[in-house]
Design an enzyme around this catalytic site. Structure first.
Site, PDB file in Angstrom:
ATOM      1  N   CYS A   1      -2.191   9.164   2.567  1.00 48.41           N
ATOM      2  CA  CYS A   1      -1.886   8.613   1.229  1.00 48.41           C
ATOM      3  C   CYS A   1      -2.955   9.047   0.242  1.00 48.41           C
ATOM      4  O   CYS A   1      -2.685   9.197  -0.943  1.00 48.41           O
ATOM      5  CB  CYS A   1      -1.817   7.096   1.309  1.00 48.41           C
ATOM      6  SG  CYS A   1      -3.224   6.359   2.132  1.00 48.41           S
TER       7      CYS A   1
ATOM      8  N   GLU B   1       0.884  -1.171   0.000  1.00 46.54           N
ATOM      9  CA  GLU B   1       0.000   0.000   0.000  1.00 46.54           C
ATOM     10  C   GLU B   1       0.916   1.213   0.000  1.00 46.54           C
ATOM     11  O   GLU B   1       1.512   1.547   1.031  1.00 46.54           O
ATOM     12  CB  GLU B   1      -0.916   0.001   1.232  1.00 46.54           C
ATOM     13  CG  GLU B   1      -1.865  -1.189   1.330  1.00 46.54           C
ATOM     14  CD  GLU B   1      -2.958  -1.177   0.268  1.00 46.54           C
ATOM     15  OE1 GLU B   1      -3.017  -0.222  -0.529  1.00 46.54           O
ATOM     16  OE2 GLU B   1      -3.736  -2.140   0.221  1.00 46.54           O
TER      17      GLU B   1
END
Ligand code: NDP
Length: 561
Positions: free
Chosen positions: A278, A244
């Site tokens: 993110c 990720e």
């Protein structure tokens, strides 16, 4: 004061400090590489027991862990806020609440999602065959998270791993080691078997030792650069990895969008967690006809944001987490300036305001308000700290940005909102896709059908229409990136399937007759195989029926031998 500079640490410990003040919060002993290996071995031992537990038992323990978190919600929020700098409200709203929701959902759903499943096998079914898929846990899952969501990300991944029957070793970020230790305590207090969840502490080397200890799966959250290193190291043991990674997430505002909603969302999406998400809005593309109106609203709303320590309930933006991160933001803002972009608000590192000129000192220290004046350095003078050591960066709006400016291509991971204009829908899509990243994106329009059409053309793992940023908090949905934003998925069915290995069980209930493809081969066999290719492999029952005489001939031939 930068975290790493806070105090002198002994060689075998890391110091956790509050980015709002530089104050030490606690120390954690670094786990040596040998101890990391031993932790993985212990985890594998427990796995053999844990994988035999029923889903009901796993559910009971996960629900118990939820209760432990609820009992301790305030101190946990305080710890997350103190270690990461985020406002306490964000610790509750963006970490604790979503992970509690994920926990109840996965505790209740994992059994159904991992139930053995019959698979349709077409014409083979007519030959008395059947197929089932059953799911087995993998073993030891190593979780290596980033510091920006130090509680919800590793905890959520741990719970999903445990529900699938795996055991877990977590290596928290060196910036948030105490939150990692707290996660271990939660599982312990909930009554999980000893060593089912272990925490190993340290910096990147400890993470590298965990990867080298050959766990059965690695769930990594962090930068593209580290993700690449981990994938390379994991490949040596053929350990599979979910990555990720970073994002440069675009927000596209069409001319017909609700501008008030879009402006509020842009401010939240760019500045929440001081922009260290993110899925942060890192690029805003707005139709040229509404660009001025939207920018005006965004600047006005940014002015109202209060900067300060996360302990203050009125504070919207806390300090950044580390000196390393704030320097990237400064460099990007400088790059924007040099490239000719305009900064109507923000643009610099500031001190938390402990005393405004001409005012009495405010006892608590560390308070900042955009609203009462221009966002200039002068408003934030403080007699107590040197600005160069402060980790506070003003929420910053940048106009006149274009995709050829360097900071539009690299992840900033800070409180900046560059705004770019576009003229056509095609141009907006092309600009949004013009990046190595593809984590999330959003499209803002009153025309939902048009929004859907655009969403499907954006190269990103999650695309929202009239929403953004928060879908990591919807545990039922898959999370992960296209392009360099990642490999594999966490959350949702797709994320759960990353944590198991499927086993195909195939059964033949008709054993009286030989299979036509068995040995020995012959001219009849060859003719039959041609029939398999031309007729059976079409999947058509009608065409396959014409093969039956040849098939029968072949079976008789085999039966005679
Ligand atoms: P890093 O890649 O620097 O670190 C991530 C984790 O890896 C940390 O625990 C770190 O330890 C550890 N680590 C560092 N080097 C190694 C190594 N060689 N082997 C094993 N582990 C190692 O990322 P950041 O912590 O700076 O996090 C920010 C990044 O994370 C951003 O790019 C952000 O977009 C991304 N991110 C992605 C998310 C997603 O869901 N896609 C969610 C959240 C963040 P230590 O910190 O102790 O050095």
């Amino acid at each position: 004061m930068a975290k790493a500079e806070a105090q002198e640490a002994a060689a075998n410990e890391i110091i956790s400090s509050d980015p709002a003040t530089g104050r030490e919060i606690g120390r954690v002993r670094i786990t040596t590489p040998d101890e990391v290996r031993e932790a993985v071995e212990r985890s594998r031992q427990v796995f053999h027991m844990w994988k035999t537990t029923s889903f009901a038992e796993r559910r009971r323990l996960v629900m118990r862990a939820r209760e432990v978190i609820l009992d301790e919600m305030e101190p946990i929020a305080e710890l997350i806020s103190a270690e990461s700098g985020k406002p306490r409200g964000e610790a509750i709203a963006l970490e604790i609440a979503p992970v509690l929701d994920l926990m109840q959902w996965i505790a209740r759903s994992a059994e159904k999602m991992l139930r053995p499943r019959r698979i349709g096998i077409g014409l083979f079914g007519l030959l008395g065959r059947s197929s089932q898929v059953v799911y087995h846990p993998l073993g030891v899952v190593a979780i290596i998270p980033a510091w920006n969501y130090p509680f919800s990300i590793p905890l959520g991944e741990a719970v999903m791993s445990l529900m699938a029957g795996n055991t877990v070793v977590i290596k928290p970020s060196e910036l948030t080691p105490l939150t990692g230790v707290k996660i271990g305590e939660i599982f312990e207090r909930a009554g999980f078997p000893k060593d089912a969840v272990q925490i190993v502490s340290g910096a990147g080397e400890t993470g590298a030792a965990l990867v080298e200890a050959a766990p059965d799966k690695i769930a990594f959250t962090g930068s593209v650069a580290t993700g690449r290193k981990i994938a390379e190291a994991a490949a040596r043991n053929l350990t599979s990895v979910v990555l990720e990674l970073g994002g440069k997430d675009p927000m596209i505002v069409l001319a017909d969008a609700d501008l008030e909603a879009a402006a509020n969302a842009a401010v939240w999406g760019a500045f929440c967690n001081a922009g260290q998400n993110c899925a942060s809005v890192e690029r805003l593309y707005v139709h040229e006809s509404v660009a001025e109106a939207l920018t005006r609203r965004i600047v006005k709303k940014t002015k109202q944001l209060k900067l300060g320590p996360g302990t203050d309930p009125d504070v919207s933006v806390g300090p950044m987490s580390s000196e390393r991160q704030i320097r990237i933001v400064e460099r990007h803002v400088d790059d924007f300036r040099e490239a000719g972009a305009v900064i109507p608000i923000g643009g610099s590192r500031v001190l938390p305001k402990t005393r405004r000129r001409g005012e009495e000192e405010k006892g608590s220290g560390g308070e900042f308000e955009h609203g009462s004046g221009a966002a200039t350095q002068d408003d934030f003078s403080s007699p107590f700290l040197d600005v160069s050591s402060s980790l506070y960066f003003l929420p910053t709006v940048i106009t006149g940005a274009t995709n050829d400016m360097r900071p539009m291509r690299e992840e900033t991971f800070g409180p900046t909102l560059p705004i770019c204009t576009f003229a056509t829908e095609e141009e907006a899509i092309a600009l949004a896709n013009d990046t190595e990243f593809g984590l999330t994106a959003s499209v803002w329009t009153r025309d939902i059908a048009r929004g859907r059409r655009i969403a499907e053309q954006i190269e990103a793992g999650s695309v929202c229409i009239n929403e953004h940023l928060y879908t990591h908090g919807i545990g039922q949905t898959p999370w992960g990136g296209f392009k360099n934003s990642g490999r594999g998925r966490t959350h949702g069915l797709e994320g759960l399937l990353e944590l198991v290995q499927p086993q195909h069980i195939h059964t033949n209930r008709i054993t009286l007759l030989p299979d036509a493809w068995w040995m020995p081969y012959s001219p009849t066999a060859l003719e039959t195989f041609r029939g398999f290719a031309a007729k059976f492999a079409t999947g058509s029952l009608l065409k396959t029926a014409t093969l039956l005489p040849q098939l029968w001939k072949r079976i008789k031939e085999l039966s005679r031998r």
